[in-house]
Structures are given as structure tokens and as C-alpha cells.
Design a protein around this motif. Sequence first.
Motif: not given
Length: 406
Positions: A305-315, A288-299
Motif C-alpha cells: 500500500t501507499t503506507a508501506d512506501i511512506a513509512n520508509q521516510w523520516p517523520t 541521507k536523501a538518497h538512502e530514504w529514496l532508495q528504501a521507498s523504491i525497494e518496497v
Amino acid sequence: MTLGMMATDAEQRIDFEAMRSYKLKRIQAQLAEKDLGAMLCFDPDNVRYATSTAIGEWSRDKYVRWCVVPREGEPYLFELGSAQEVKKEICPWIPSERIFPGGGWLRGANTKGATSMALMGTVARIKAVLEASKVAEMAIGIDTVDLYMLDALKSAGLKIVNGWDVMWDARLIKCPQELTIIETAASLADGCFEYIADKIRPGVRESEIVAEIYGWLLKQGCDRVTGVNCVSGPRSNPHPHDFSDRMIRPGELVFIDIMAHYLGYGTCYYRTFAATRTTQKQKDLYKKAHEWLQASIEVVRPGITTADIANQWPTAQELGYPDELAAAGLCVGHGIGVSIHEKPFITRLFSAEPMPIEAGMHFALETFCGEGVDGARIEQQIIVTETGHKVITQWPCDELMVCSAR
């Protein structure tokens, strides 16, 4: 590319003169944009950025050295005692007539009379170089100092204002030379993980791991280690952001953060390991941690914007916390340069005020997933390119690595 660690006549490596010129122009452009006469820097990272000079870490909280960067012209360096003579010899990029004695009031730890005299002398020398640069009547930015000095500067009639954004904004976009140093620093941390993976085993304490990392990094040429986090077993959830003298046991997760500096530029670089064996639950948390990280890297690319990256992470609620403030620091991004934390800052907590992502930025992205006595933490460092991004931390993290298996 990453470069060798020594100077040589057989390769063109770091063009330090070009880097120094770039950084000074960045600061002075910010001074002009914000209509300030000069920047007065006491923060050691800002002093290094502005002057390409440094002294031991022991001086970090003592205000014994500082610099003045005028709106035009070369910086002035105020160096501690006899070290000023050393700088005149080894730092020829600063004219010797612009290097003055520093010293200090030791944050008021001296006697009241000595503190007052030191403050008066310091302010007089600062005001003199501001007058020589014809900016003494303008607003002067300052980064950090104690209240003794702040009061003394204001009492001398100087218009002191918050100058932190001058330096943060100047340091935001790195030049090619800075990025080359940063990637070489990351390669050192790569090597350190190879070295330390063999030492992660039951019976070894977190503090022993940290000591081994410090020693290896300094031997390999790092000039500063901001810190090392080493967290094992039930200490891994919630994440304590430190290390202890706890002894690692079989079947536990261990995550490590290496925050080291090479030629002044830092790393922030987490990896998670399992000692001797791992469970399916631990593998799932890590995945899970790796999938969240990869999702944020890919964008990551210029124009988002920074929001586009942060929105890839869980609440925060998905992570098991009541709000984003309580979950701060678990899924987060932060710029890295001469400081471990610079602009841009990337988090759901502040995503309502997004910052644009631009080529030349360098930042770390890090995620965390925990349940029960297990927590997994992974981090990658990213350089934003003209067309996308480049991941510069190369120690593998696709799967949870098991250490000391028998």
C-alpha cells in the motif's frame, strides 16, 4: 523501451487507436461503477485524456473548450470557434457530428448580459447531447468549472455531482502505450540534465537555468512544460518549490525539477548538483536523501500500500518540522500521467488511509534532506510491473555530482 521521436513506417511505435480505446473504456467503466450518466470535463488534462485533443496552454483557465463522455458511445467535443473545423480535419477518431463550437463566458469577465447568453447557449448544447445519449435524467459528473456555469447547469435541471474520482480512478492504471510514452518523456528529461549540467556554474542565475531548460525541451519535441524548479544555495532550505533570479555562487547546492510533457504525458524529476566543490556536510545530507529514496523504491511491488512506501521516510519531526502538514511535499510520492499530480498520493500525512499499489501505476517518489543553508532533493519515476517495479529516470543520482569544477 523508449522510442524515436518521429513517426515511421519501419517500426511499430505507439498504437494511438488502442490507447484511445483503452482510456474511453476506463472512463465509462467508472461511470457505470459510480452510476453516473456522463462525465462533463472542463479540466484540460481530462479533456485530453477523454478525447485525445488539445489546444494551446493559453486556454487552460478560460473554460473555452470541454467534452462530454456519455456512459455509452463516443465522446462529444466542444471546441473553441474555428478550431472545431480544424479538429474535424485532424482528429478523425471523433465523428465530425460530435464536434461542436465551444467558446465561453470567460469566467464571467464579459458583460453580464453576454455572460448570461453564453451560459444559456453552453448549457443548452450540453443538455442536448446528454438527451441524445439518453442520460439527461441521470446524475452527471463534472470535474471543474466556475460558479457561473455550475449555477447555470443546476438551473437547467441537471443533476450535477462531483466527478473527479471518475477521472482520477480511470487514469490510475496506465495501458502499455501510455507507459511507453511516459518512459520516452523521462528519456527527454534525462537528456535535458546532461545538457544543463554543463551550465550550472557560479555567476549563472536560477532563472537562466530555467530558460535554458524550457528552450531545450521544446526544441526536442515536448508539447508542454508545466514548470521547472531551480533552487540554489541558502534558498535550498527550507525548500521554496520555485525559482528566482538569484545568482549561483561557488560551493552551493543546486537542485532542479523538470516537469515536462511529451505527447501529453508528464515528468517530475529532481536532481541535485554542487557548483565547483562540495563539503562533507553536503555529501552527508545528499546521502541521507538518497538512502530514504532508495528504501521507498525497494518496497514497491503490487500488493503493498501507499503506507508501506511512506513509512520508509523520516517523520516530520526527524526532518525538523512540528507535524506532517508542515512537512508536506518534502518526502512524497504522486502519480503522473497527463497531469503532474494524480492518484496515488503517497505521504505520511495521509498514510492512515492507504491505497493499494497495482501493476500499471506510474508515480514519482521524492525525498529531501536539509540543514542550515544546504538542502538536497532527489526524485525518481517508477512504473509498477507485475512482479515489482521499474525505475525509468536514468540520470545518475548515486552520488552528489559536482559541476563546473576547475
